[in-house]
Motif scaffolding. Structure first.
Motif, PDB file in Angstrom:
ATOM      1  N   SER A 201      -4.575   6.514  -9.325  1.00 28.44           N
ATOM      2  CA  SER A 201      -5.820   7.262  -9.470  1.00 28.44           C
ATOM      3  C   SER A 201      -6.243   7.771  -8.099  1.00 28.44           C
ATOM      4  N   PHE A 202      -7.436   8.325  -7.992  1.00 28.98           N
ATOM      5  CA  PHE A 202      -7.895   8.974  -6.766  1.00 28.98           C
ATOM      6  C   PHE A 202      -7.773   8.032  -5.567  1.00 28.98           C
TER       7      PHE A 202
ATOM      8  N   GLN B  18      -1.113   1.098  -6.676  1.00 29.15           N
ATOM      9  CA  GLN B  18      -1.998   0.333  -7.550  1.00 29.15           C
ATOM     10  C   GLN B  18      -1.214  -0.568  -8.505  1.00 29.15           C
ATOM     11  N   GLU B  19      -0.095  -0.091  -8.994  1.00 30.54           N
ATOM     12  CA  GLU B  19       0.705  -0.934  -9.880  1.00 30.54           C
ATOM     13  C   GLU B  19       1.259  -2.147  -9.128  1.00 30.54           C
ATOM     14  N   GLN B  20       1.607  -1.971  -7.872  1.00 31.39           N
ATOM     15  CA  GLN B  20       2.064  -3.095  -7.066  1.00 31.39           C
ATOM     16  C   GLN B  20       0.945  -4.113  -6.864  1.00 31.39           C
ATOM     17  N   ILE B  21      -0.252  -3.632  -6.617  1.00 31.84           N
ATOM     18  CA  ILE B  21      -1.394  -4.528  -6.444  1.00 31.84           C
ATOM     19  C   ILE B  21      -1.629  -5.341  -7.707  1.00 31.84           C
ATOM     20  N   ARG B  22      -1.494  -4.698  -8.855  1.00 33.90           N
ATOM     21  CA  ARG B  22      -1.758  -5.386 -10.123  1.00 33.90           C
ATOM     22  C   ARG B  22      -0.764  -6.504 -10.422  1.00 33.90           C
TER      23      ARG B  22
ATOM     24  N   TYR C 147      -4.282  -9.337  -3.253  1.00 35.53           N
ATOM     25  CA  TYR C 147      -3.113  -8.621  -2.731  1.00 35.53           C
ATOM     26  C   TYR C 147      -3.433  -8.099  -1.332  1.00 35.53           C
ATOM     27  N   ASP C 148      -2.484  -8.218  -0.436  1.00 31.33           N
ATOM     28  CA  ASP C 148      -2.695  -7.795   0.957  1.00 31.33           C
ATOM     29  C   ASP C 148      -2.379  -6.306   1.121  1.00 31.33           C
ATOM     30  N   TRP C 149      -3.298  -5.465   0.666  1.00 29.70           N
ATOM     31  CA  TRP C 149      -3.055  -4.021   0.744  1.00 29.70           C
ATOM     32  C   TRP C 149      -3.650  -3.389   2.005  1.00 29.70           C
TER      33      TRP C 149
ATOM     34  N   VAL D   4      -6.659  -4.633 -17.433  1.00 24.36           N
ATOM     35  CA  VAL D   4      -5.851  -4.058 -16.353  1.00 24.36           C
ATOM     36  C   VAL D   4      -5.477  -2.618 -16.684  1.00 24.36           C
ATOM     37  N   ALA D   5      -5.781  -1.710 -15.775  1.00 27.29           N
ATOM     38  CA  ALA D   5      -5.441  -0.305 -15.957  1.00 27.29           C
ATOM     39  C   ALA D   5      -3.962  -0.053 -15.657  1.00 27.29           C
ATOM     40  N   SER D   6      -3.552   1.190 -15.781  1.00 27.27           N
ATOM     41  CA  SER D   6      -2.161   1.577 -15.530  1.00 27.27           C
ATOM     42  C   SER D   6      -2.119   2.781 -14.589  1.00 27.27           C
TER      43      SER D   6
END
Length: 272
Positions: free
Chosen positions: A212-213, A220-224, A137-139, A207-209
């Motif tokens: 986080s810090f 993070q949800e978008q990255i997943r 993912y291009d974050w 995969v987490a949900s």
């Protein structure tokens, strides 16, 4: 259970493994079980895996953990904290412990290292479990680079105070920031996507949900979401979603990670 354990009993061992200009603190539970090597988060330590290891036990598994360069209490500093150095360290640790083939488990940054190692070593990787990391993912953009540098600079006043405990790495704020920025570059879809497409061994994402810090909103949800295309393209890769967030996953969802390790071994057994 896969018939891929060793025939010779290996004694438990802990000590330092030299590599390049440094040395890494390594723990090997020994035994005759299937070798599993665990790759830590970017600035984490081998202690993070204790619940996963406890869930698996030592009768059928040989657990190998280590602290990366300048992490933990004992691993020494280096002039090279690059991603390629982290991949070389996997080979150095396995060679030192006399292990040719292993199941590789990585969390966060360690998941990216595990994915690369498995893709480069299809004859040596029994399989891999990637825990909330290695998402194509291009974050990273210019604004994110600046945000990362500012974040580590702000933390730079107190992190040295925690170094004797092993909680924080013995790296400068700038070194930590550059490592994180390199992670972003390596995670770009055009860079990481082909690596995941070439993985030829059984692979499970846990995969987490949520956030986080260091994350904001639903970043993070978008990255997943990038994982959907990966599992569509490569039949060797499957994913399981769990409830805990990125930082808590090895604590609260350790049973799910242990289950993924068992599943990889069973898949390998079924293909024999």
């Amino acid at each position: 259970m896969a018939n891929i354990s060793t025939t010779k009993t290996v004694a438990p061992w802990t000590g330092m493994v030299p590599v390049d200009d440094t040395a890494l603190h390594v723990t090997d539970t020994g035994g005759t079980g299937i070798p599993v090597v665990y790759l830590n988060g970017q600035f984490a330590t081998q202690g993070y895996w204790r619940r996963v290891i406890a869930g698996l036990g030592t009768e059928q598994w040989r657990h190998i953990t280590f602290d990366e360069r300048a992490r933990g209490r004992k691993s020494l500093r280096s002039k090279d904290y690059s991603f390629e150095a982290a991949v070389r360290d996997v080979d150095a640790v396995l060679a030192a412990r006399g292990v040719d083939r292993a199941l590789v488990v990585g969390w966060s940054y360690g998941a990216l290292v595990a994915a690369h190692w498995a893709e480069r070593n299809p004859q040596r990787a029994l399989g891999t479990v990637l825990v909330d990391g290695a998402y194509p993912y291009d974050w990273l953009d210019d604004a994110m680079e600046e945000r990362i540098r500012k974040l580590f600079k702000r933390m730079g006043w107190f992190t040295p105070l925690l170094r004797p405990t092993g909680i924080t790495p013995r790296m400068s704020a700038a070194e930590q920031a550059e490592s994180n920025i390199e992670l972003g570059r390596l995670s770009r879809e055009r860079v990481l996507g082909p690596v995941l497409d070439r993985i030829a061994v059984p692979t499970r994402f846990v995969v987490a949900s949520g956030a986080s810090f260091g994350s904001k909103g639903d970043e993070q949800e978008q990255i997943r979401t990038s994982l959907d295309a990966v599992t569509d393209r490569n039949a060797n890769i499957q994913a399981t979603k769990v409830a805990s967030n990125h930082g808590a996953i090895l604590k609260k969802d350790a049973p799910a990670v242990a289950a993924a390790v068992r599943e990889i071994a069973d898949v390998h057994h079924g293909e024999r």
